[in-house]
Design an enzyme around this catalytic site. Structure first.
Site, PDB file in Angstrom:
ATOM      1  CG  HIS A   1      -8.560  -2.940  -2.303  1.00 36.33           C
ATOM      2  ND1 HIS A   1      -9.504  -2.299  -3.086  1.00 36.33           N
ATOM      3  CD2 HIS A   1      -8.407  -2.165  -1.193  1.00 36.33           C
ATOM      4  CE1 HIS A   1      -9.887  -1.180  -2.480  1.00 36.33           C
ATOM      5  NE2 HIS A   1      -9.243  -1.086  -1.323  1.00 36.33           N
TER       6      HIS A   1
ATOM      7  CG  HIS B   1      -6.792  -2.780   3.187  1.00 32.44           C
ATOM      8  ND1 HIS B   1      -6.040  -1.651   2.961  1.00 32.44           N
ATOM      9  CD2 HIS B   1      -8.004  -2.522   2.645  1.00 32.44           C
ATOM     10  CE1 HIS B   1      -6.768  -0.749   2.318  1.00 32.44           C
ATOM     11  NE2 HIS B   1      -7.976  -1.248   2.106  1.00 32.44           N
TER      12      HIS B   1
ATOM     13  CB  VAL C   1      -9.240   1.730  -5.171  1.00 33.85           C
ATOM     14  CG1 VAL C   1      -8.927   1.148  -6.546  1.00 33.85           C
ATOM     15  CG2 VAL C   1      -8.245   2.829  -4.813  1.00 33.85           C
TER      16      VAL C   1
ATOM     17  CG  ASN D   1     -12.120  -0.563   3.848  1.00 33.02           C
ATOM     18  OD1 ASN D   1     -12.405  -1.025   4.941  1.00 33.02           O
ATOM     19  ND2 ASN D   1     -10.981   0.073   3.607  1.00 33.02           N
TER      20      ASN D   1
ATOM     21  CG  ASP E   1      -2.052   0.999   1.101  1.00 29.68           C
ATOM     22  OD1 ASP E   1      -3.214   0.563   1.024  1.00 29.68           O
ATOM     23  OD2 ASP E   1      -1.771   2.217   1.064  1.00 29.68           O
TER      24      ASP E   1
HETATM   25  P1  AMP Z   1      -9.673   1.501   0.259  1.00 32.40           P
HETATM   26  O1  AMP Z   1      -9.763   2.795   1.008  1.00 32.40           O
HETATM   27  O2  AMP Z   1     -10.065   0.306   1.052  1.00 32.40           O
HETATM   28  O3  AMP Z   1     -10.365   1.558  -1.088  1.00 32.40           O
HETATM   29  O4  AMP Z   1      -8.120   1.293  -0.016  1.00 32.40           O
HETATM   30  C1  AMP Z   1      -7.444   1.812  -1.101  1.00 32.40           C
HETATM   31  C2  AMP Z   1      -5.995   1.759  -0.753  1.00 32.40           C
HETATM   32  O5  AMP Z   1      -5.236   1.907  -1.935  1.00 32.40           O
HETATM   33  C3  AMP Z   1      -5.518   2.835   0.214  1.00 32.40           C
HETATM   34  O6  AMP Z   1      -5.021   2.232   1.400  1.00 32.40           O
HETATM   35  C4  AMP Z   1      -4.435   3.577  -0.562  1.00 32.40           C
HETATM   36  O7  AMP Z   1      -3.366   3.973   0.235  1.00 32.40           O
HETATM   37  C5  AMP Z   1      -4.039   2.539  -1.597  1.00 32.40           C
HETATM   38  N1  AMP Z   1      -3.462   3.045  -2.826  1.00 32.40           N
HETATM   39  C6  AMP Z   1      -3.923   4.059  -3.598  1.00 32.40           C
HETATM   40  N2  AMP Z   1      -3.147   4.214  -4.677  1.00 32.40           N
HETATM   41  C7  AMP Z   1      -2.170   3.271  -4.604  1.00 32.40           C
HETATM   42  C8  AMP Z   1      -1.055   2.934  -5.413  1.00 32.40           C
HETATM   43  N3  AMP Z   1      -0.773   3.581  -6.553  1.00 32.40           N
HETATM   44  N4  AMP Z   1      -0.260   1.920  -5.009  1.00 32.40           N
HETATM   45  C9  AMP Z   1      -0.512   1.272  -3.860  1.00 32.40           C
HETATM   46  N5  AMP Z   1      -1.558   1.543  -3.057  1.00 32.40           N
HETATM   47  C10 AMP Z   1      -2.372   2.537  -3.411  1.00 32.40           C
END
Ligand code: AMP
Length: 121
Positions: free
Chosen positions: A100, A102, A96, A87, A30
């Site tokens: 995914h 975590h 996103v 989430n 992340d």
């Molecule tokens: P969520 O809030 O559960 O949708 O998590 C999305 C996660 O993606 C967050 O923890 C961000 O820090 C992570 N994230 C966003 N862009 C990138 C990236 N380019 N590479 C790695 N992680 C990312």
């Protein structure tokens, strides 16, 4: 489903620190870690949210958890323990829209306080 950041990571169009890959999923660090170990495990098939997981994708969804266990073992955090979180939508804090998992670990993890006065359920 339109492309997301994560689809572009799968296609290697944008860089990511990839730590694990198999035919069904990819795991990478992340970019904004919340723990010493903070990885995101994503299916190579784009699925927007948990709500969109189809019946024939149940095995794929379970595969993400299986991969979490494999990766945790590889990193040596399996015995001490770790947390997996997925989430969903606004209240879940999803930003996103490509599911995914975590994987967080490397330290004891707290639990956010629930401070609402009127607790329901
Ligand atoms: P969520 O809030 O559960 O949708 O998590 C999305 C996660 O993606 C967050 O923890 C961000 O820090 C992570 N994230 C966003 N862009 C990138 C990236 N380019 N590479 C790695 N992680 C990312």
């Amino acid at each position: 489903m339109s492309d997301t950041l994560f689809t572009r990571i799968i296609r290697r169009e944008i860089p990511a620190d990839i730590v694990y890959e198999d035919d069904l999923c990819l795991a990478f660090k992340d970019i904004n870690p919340q723990a010493p170990v903070h990885l995101l495990i994503i299916p190579k098939t784009p699925i927007a949210t948990i709500n969109d997981i189809q019946e024939d994708q149940r095995e794929l969804a379970g595969h993400l958890l299986w991969a979490a266990g494999q990766i945790a073992r590889d990193l040596g955090i399996d015995e001490e323990g770790y947390r997996t979180v997925m989430n969903c939508n606004e209240h879940g804090g999803q930003t996103v829209f490509h599911i995914h998992l975590h994987l967080l670990g490397g330290k004891p993890l707290g639990w956010p306080p629930y401070t609402d006065v009127a607790k329901s359920g």
